[in-house]
Design a protein around this motif. Structure first.
Motif, PDB file in Angstrom:
ATOM      1  N   SER A 196      16.862 -21.956   5.180  1.00  0.00           N
ATOM      2  CA  SER A 196      16.016 -23.092   5.537  1.00  0.00           C
ATOM      3  C   SER A 196      15.747 -23.949   4.306  1.00  0.00           C
ATOM      4  O   SER A 196      15.891 -23.503   3.157  1.00  0.00           O
ATOM      5  CB  SER A 196      14.697 -22.598   6.120  1.00  0.00           C
ATOM      6  N   GLU A 197      15.314 -25.189   4.557  1.00  0.00           N
ATOM      7  CA  GLU A 197      14.977 -26.066   3.437  1.00  0.00           C
ATOM      8  C   GLU A 197      13.851 -25.462   2.599  1.00  0.00           C
ATOM      9  O   GLU A 197      13.868 -25.550   1.360  1.00  0.00           O
ATOM     10  CB  GLU A 197      14.562 -27.449   3.952  1.00  0.00           C
ATOM     11  N   GLU A 198      12.879 -24.833   3.264  1.00  0.00           N
ATOM     12  CA  GLU A 198      11.788 -24.202   2.523  1.00  0.00           C
ATOM     13  C   GLU A 198      12.309 -23.112   1.593  1.00  0.00           C
ATOM     14  O   GLU A 198      11.888 -23.001   0.438  1.00  0.00           O
ATOM     15  CB  GLU A 198      10.769 -23.603   3.490  1.00  0.00           C
ATOM     16  N   THR A 199      13.254 -22.305   2.098  1.00  0.00           N
ATOM     17  CA  THR A 199      13.823 -21.236   1.268  1.00  0.00           C
ATOM     18  C   THR A 199      14.540 -21.811   0.057  1.00  0.00           C
ATOM     19  O   THR A 199      14.375 -21.330  -1.071  1.00  0.00           O
ATOM     20  CB  THR A 199      14.798 -20.379   2.098  1.00  0.00           C
ATOM     21  N   VAL A 200      15.347 -22.858   0.268  1.00  0.00           N
ATOM     22  CA  VAL A 200      16.085 -23.465  -0.837  1.00  0.00           C
ATOM     23  C   VAL A 200      15.125 -24.046  -1.870  1.00  0.00           C
ATOM     24  O   VAL A 200      15.321 -23.892  -3.088  1.00  0.00           O
ATOM     25  CB  VAL A 200      17.059 -24.552  -0.320  1.00  0.00           C
ATOM     26  N   ARG A 201      14.070 -24.686  -1.407  1.00  0.00           N
ATOM     27  CA  ARG A 201      13.090 -25.267  -2.335  1.00  0.00           C
ATOM     28  C   ARG A 201      12.356 -24.176  -3.121  1.00  0.00           C
ATOM     29  O   ARG A 201      12.086 -24.340  -4.317  1.00  0.00           O
ATOM     30  CB  ARG A 201      12.092 -26.152  -1.569  1.00  0.00           C
ATOM     31  N   ARG A 202      12.037 -23.083  -2.460  1.00  0.00           N
ATOM     32  CA  ARG A 202      11.368 -21.987  -3.168  1.00  0.00           C
ATOM     33  C   ARG A 202      12.296 -21.353  -4.205  1.00  0.00           C
ATOM     34  O   ARG A 202      11.851 -20.999  -5.309  1.00  0.00           O
ATOM     35  CB  ARG A 202      10.878 -20.925  -2.164  1.00  0.00           C
ATOM     36  N   LEU A 203      13.565 -21.232  -3.870  1.00  0.00           N
ATOM     37  CA  LEU A 203      14.532 -20.718  -4.845  1.00  0.00           C
ATOM     38  C   LEU A 203      14.618 -21.638  -6.063  1.00  0.00           C
ATOM     39  O   LEU A 203      14.596 -21.183  -7.213  1.00  0.00           O
ATOM     40  CB  LEU A 203      15.915 -20.581  -4.201  1.00  0.00           C
ATOM     41  N   ALA A 204      14.695 -22.934  -5.796  1.00  0.00           N
ATOM     42  CA  ALA A 204      14.847 -23.905  -6.883  1.00  0.00           C
ATOM     43  C   ALA A 204      13.619 -23.966  -7.780  1.00  0.00           C
ATOM     44  O   ALA A 204      13.724 -24.305  -8.968  1.00  0.00           O
ATOM     45  CB  ALA A 204      15.135 -25.292  -6.310  1.00  0.00           C
ATOM     46  N   ALA A 205      12.459 -23.632  -7.234  1.00  0.00           N
ATOM     47  CA  ALA A 205      11.197 -23.758  -7.982  1.00  0.00           C
ATOM     48  C   ALA A 205      10.797 -22.481  -8.707  1.00  0.00           C
ATOM     49  O   ALA A 205       9.768 -22.456  -9.390  1.00  0.00           O
ATOM     50  CB  ALA A 205      10.083 -24.180  -7.026  1.00  0.00           C
ATOM     51  N   MET A 206      11.596 -21.420  -8.585  1.00  0.00           N
ATOM     52  CA  MET A 206      11.228 -20.162  -9.231  1.00  0.00           C
ATOM     53  C   MET A 206      11.143 -20.325 -10.747  1.00  0.00           C
ATOM     54  O   MET A 206      11.824 -21.168 -11.335  1.00  0.00           O
ATOM     55  CB  MET A 206      12.252 -19.075  -8.888  1.00  0.00           C
TER      56      MET A 206
END
Length: 429
Positions: A196-206
């Motif tokens: 999901s977009e939320e998952t991708v954004r959370r990965l990118a923000a780690m």
């Protein structure tokens, strides 16, 4: 028919006798069927035969000033960089073009990290522990690479939206030994889920504890849609752009290839990443090789042309693939639906269907199918060290057999599921 779990011993034994007779009949035919890998069928490969005709001895072999027959353009033809970048919706400037298999790039990248470190960090081979996060079920060849180098693999549960991000964030941000993470973000292998977009954004923000932590973003099925008109349902954001926005420009290596777009043995692949990572890649690459096959790159861009050409080509691929998936789904639904002995996924793209059998049955089902001539991916392959803790997951690869062959292969599979499950239920009574 009622669910197997509701049957008494006498009913199960009677059913087993009936199913065994059919199984033995098929077994006696000596048929050999292969559903072990995600390989295109002959009709899919035939769609790319025209690529062999786009170049001949009279062809102009230049691409935007580069003579493809000669040395040069280490990072790939500009046309090829754009085409591959468009396939994953990133910037062509992020791309380095390689040879025929992205698995080679991933192996080399892990190997370099072991011997030379990542952008000046301590080589992993000098560290006491190196860990990779592995979403499960996942891609067996990813796990084989990390196992080969002795890297400790940590399973992370996959959900329909991607890996369990609470676990991922805790491990990446809290353990300096975590140096990498495998991801198949679109139409994942084997479940067919898209992050999901939320998952991708959370990965990118780690904020990784290890400065040399990298996500290995294997976007292998970026254009492999079963339903072309619905592809935007599985839209995947450009993680490279999101990482840059989040202040993590170097955190991701993205990979993609044309292996299942054209010819698996003669495709073109790429790595895409930040400027700093690309410089690191090229520094090693200039020692490793004089350059990759630019003639093959030229052949691809002249055959596929641009993203409109890719979409047109992959629409034909998707139609052939969907026919096979639907044949398997129909059989699973008609033969196993309502029996309470298995569940399966309905991906909108990719190459696999993930099947969940009753706990403790997967290895026995695969072995049973082999008795009747059907080769499946070994049970447990979708987990690190080939150890499925529930012994329940089976990867179904429907693309290689013809639709006619799938009818028999599917029959063997459902019979194997039924017989093994009956034995398990009898054992538990």
């Amino acid at each position: 028919m009622k669910a197997y779990g509701q049957m008494n011993t006498e009913e199960l034994l009677a059913l087993k006798e009936e199913l065994t007779a059919e199984f033995e009949d098929i077994k006696s035919r000596g048929t050999s069927m292969d559903m072990s890998r995600g390989k295109p069928g002959e009709d899919q490969l035939a769609l790319s035969m025209g690529m062999l005709d786009v170049l001949d001895s009279s062809s102009d072999m230049k691409s935007q000033g580069t003579d493809t027959r000669n040395y040069g353009q280490m990072d790939g033809l500009l046309e090829m960089k754009k085409l591959l970048a468009d396939m994953v919706e990133t910037d062509p400037e992020n791309v380095i073009v390689y040879g025929n298999a992205s698995l080679n790039i991933m192996f080399d990248t892990v190997s370099r990290s072991m011997t030379h470190g990542v952008m000046g960090s301590t080589p992993w081979c000098r560290l006491d522990r190196v860990k990779f996060l592995c979403p499960v079920p996942g891609y067996d060849r990813h796990f084989s690479i990390t196992e080969y180098f002795g890297i400790e693999m940590i399973p992370v549960e996959m959900t329909e939206n991607g890996p369990d991000m609470d676990t991922v964030e805790k491990l990446v941000e809290g353990d300096e030994a975590v140096k990498g993470m495998w991801c198949v973000p679109k139409y994942s292998n084997p479940q067919g889920y898209t992050y999901s977009e939320e998952t991708v954004r959370r990965l990118a923000a780690m904020k990784p504890k290890a400065a040399d932590f990298r996500i290995y973003w294997d976007n292998a099925y970026a254009v492999h849609h079963l339903y072309g008109e619905k592809e935007r349902q599985d839209w995947l954001p450009d993680i490279l752009a999101l990482c840059k926005e989040a202040g993590n420009p170097d955190m991701v290596y993205e990979f993609v290839s044309t292996s299942k777009v054209t010819f698996p043995g003669a495709g073109v692949c790429m790595a895409a990443s930040s400027e700093a990572n690309r410089k690191e890649f090229l520094r090693h690459l200039q020692i490793q090789t004089i350059g990759h096959d630019k003639v093959n790159q030229l052949r691809h861009v002249r055959f596929l042309r641009d993203m409109d050409g890719v979409r047109e080509h992959m629409k034909k691929q998707g139609e052939l693939t969907l026919t096979r998936f639907e044949a398997v789904w129909k059989l699973l639904e008609s033969e196993l639906g309502g029996l309470g002995i298995g569940t399966w996924t309905y991906p909108r793209g990719g190459y696999f269907i993930s099947f969940e059998a009753m706990d403790g049955c997967a290895r026995a089902i695969v072995a049973k199918a082999k008795e009747a001539g059907l080769t499946l991916t070994p049970a447990g392959s979708s987990f690190p060290y080939k150890k499925d803790p529930k012994d329940s997951n089976i990867r179904i690869a429907p693309t290689y057999p013809s639709v006619e062959e799938l009818q028999l292969a599917g029959r063997v599979f459902v019979l194997s599921v039924k017989l093994v499950t009956i034995d398990k239920l009898l054992e538990n009574k």
